[in-house]
Enzyme design. Structure first.
Site, PDB file in Angstrom:
ATOM      1  N   TYR A 134       0.854  -1.194   0.000  1.00 24.11           N
ATOM      2  CA  TYR A 134       0.000   0.000   0.000  1.00 24.11           C
ATOM      3  C   TYR A 134       0.888   1.242   0.000  1.00 24.11           C
ATOM      4  O   TYR A 134       1.452   1.603   1.033  1.00 24.11           O
ATOM      5  CB  TYR A 134      -0.885  -0.049   1.234  1.00 24.11           C
ATOM      6  CG  TYR A 134      -1.990   0.990   1.328  1.00 24.11           C
ATOM      7  CD1 TYR A 134      -2.231   1.906   0.318  1.00 24.11           C
ATOM      8  CD2 TYR A 134      -2.805   1.037   2.451  1.00 24.11           C
ATOM      9  CE1 TYR A 134      -3.242   2.834   0.421  1.00 24.11           C
ATOM     10  CE2 TYR A 134      -3.825   1.965   2.564  1.00 24.11           C
ATOM     11  CZ  TYR A 134      -4.032   2.864   1.546  1.00 24.11           C
ATOM     12  OH  TYR A 134      -5.040   3.792   1.655  1.00 24.11           O
ATOM     13  N   LYS A 139      -0.542  -1.287  -4.663  1.00 23.30           N
ATOM     14  CA  LYS A 139      -1.584  -0.253  -4.747  1.00 23.30           C
ATOM     15  C   LYS A 139      -0.855   1.073  -4.860  1.00 23.30           C
ATOM     16  O   LYS A 139      -0.276   1.546  -3.868  1.00 23.30           O
ATOM     17  CB  LYS A 139      -2.425  -0.329  -3.470  1.00 23.30           C
ATOM     18  CG  LYS A 139      -3.577   0.659  -3.357  1.00 23.30           C
ATOM     19  CD  LYS A 139      -4.320   0.392  -2.039  1.00 23.30           C
ATOM     20  CE  LYS A 139      -5.598   1.195  -1.873  1.00 23.30           C
ATOM     21  NZ  LYS A 139      -5.377   2.633  -1.768  1.00 23.30           N
TER      22      LYS A 139
END
Lengths: 296, 296
Positions: free
Chosen positions: A131, A159
């Site tokens: 992330y 991501k």
């Protein structure tokens, strides 16, 4: 599960607890709409503000309410010892994957973050999504670091925070990163304003906050992009334009929380103090956007 | 207690617990040196990485070991509900003041931060020091916000992140802020490289990380500045120069933690993972600095 539309719901909450029923309904609604995966306890899911017990309970509710749709659970925390416990909890709850951001208070080095992912992936039995969200973690991944982390076992997706708004530059950005990571690791775009452009530029997934609220609308965008109909994807995304300036001004969490309340999906603000609702004039603006559009 | 040298010790810790004996010794050593106050659980005290129970225990140890020297305890947390509990704990432990930083994950607005301080000060029976540290909180106070918060009951001091290195500019900075806050609210400089310049520029206090390790040296600087001997203050501070470039490169926490270990004040790194010790060549450099200087 690391391609297509990954919808990130709010965690409805107040100062005392999580509204478990409202959360379960939000998750079921996403599953019923047919999203490709559900991201529980992302930034919009307020993971950073919840206790271990609350996160454990939210992970269970998400898995139980997802009706078989794969669920990814956020396990980020300031301290590695907490990340390891949260990873255990998420896996025990039945999460199909975990999402890890390098949350920071003291500024972290590239090497510290590599070693964090190395240590965590050693203990995992489910895949991990990296992330990358400098807006909240204040950590900037270099592409070299992405490359090193993506080669760790269990890493299945990255991501990324967004792509350039120019389609050619966006494509170049995605290709540059793609060349540095194993072919088994997918790339997902977040920053909802970049969703259609990111998918059209070759991102495998859209990790979407607005998808946590309007899964049908976001699925239409995603499917168009997956069918290589870039024009239709951009046109479908066009109707969400009104949200992006509000996201920029107030942050996506505050805006999505207000919209969820207006749509009677949640009771109260769902914002953990000190975070407060958007001002009254912005609420009116948002109400106007919602009443004009046929989102779902 | 919001003037002179306020020394901020490390919290010696490992992945499992706080080394309570080492922490008690660090605090006693500061009290014995005659510092004006002790700041427990500041950023260097790793407050952000500890559980409520660990923070409660550290607050008690600090108060018990301070031999009457006033103790300020850090109560910052992401969520207001946690800040309120930590404030209660600190007061129950006997803290003479609390220190509050607007820790953030989602970016906070000026108004949200004002309301955080408003809500917390309503419940306090001890004074509060505003902790302005954008490097870790990623929140930038405007001077207008400082002015509003400083007018709240219980607010007694502002810990500013630094001052311009030019003495005249530093003085202008301190005077500008002073004009906006009640005369009862003191201004303290932090960012150790700015300590002497800040005191010479009219700051009332030096909130000092290096003072948590070398209280005698930092008291000499502070007393010189308090006696209006700016030249002597700067000269005393000169001997610490070697630390500032290391602080800039590795962050003060990693450097002070390594120095404490070398001085056998702590066992192990005292850094919560994912934060890691400075590299070997930097350790040698630090060892060299420590061996040449006669710090205390």
């Amino acid at each position: 599960m690391f391609s297509g539309l990954s919808a990130f719901p709010l965690t409805p909450l107040n100062e005392n607890s999580i509204d478990e029923k409202a959360f379960s309904n939000l998750v079921s609604r996403l599953a019923a709409a047919g999203v490709d995966s559900i991201g529980a306890l992302g930034s919009t899911g307020s993971y950073a503000y919840l206790t271990r017990e609350e996160r454990c309970s939210a992970a269970k509710i998400a898995v139980d309410s997802a009706q078989g749709t794969p669920v990814m659970v956020g396990i980020g925390a300031l301290r590695t010892r907490d990340v390891l416990l949260l990873a255990e909890d998420a896996q025990s709850a039945g999460a199909n994957a975990v999402l890890l951001a390098p949350v920071s208070y003291q500024k972290l080095t590239q090497d510290e973050v590599f070693k964090l992912y190395e240590q965590v992936t050693r203990t995992l039995s489910v895949p991990l999504c990296v992330y990358d969200n400098p807006g909240t973690t204040h950590f900037e991944f270099t592409d070299e670091l992405h490359s090193r982390i993506a080669s760790l076992p269990s890493v299945a997706s990255i991501k990324i925070p967004g792509v350039p708004s120019d389609p050619d530059e966006a494509k170049a950005r995605v290709e540059r990163l793609r060349a540095l990571i194993p072919s088994t690791v997918s790339i997902g775009v977040s920053g909802d304003a970049f969703g259609a452009t990111g998918l059209n530029a070759g991102c495998d997934a859209w990790y979407s906050v607005i998808g946590g609220l309007f899964p049908r609308t976001c699925l239409a965008i995603t499917r168009a992009a997956q069918e290589k109909d870039a024009t239709r994807a951009e046109a479908e995304a066009q109707q969400l334009e009104g949200f992006w300036s509000m996201f920029r001004q107030f942050g996506s969490l505050r805006v999505v929380a207000a919209a969820a309340e207006m749509l009677e999906l949640t009771k109260g603000s769902s914002l953990p103090l000190p975070i407060r609702p958007i001002p009254e004039n912005a609420r009116k603006n948002l109400q106007q956007i919602l009443s004009v559009l046929n989102l779902g």
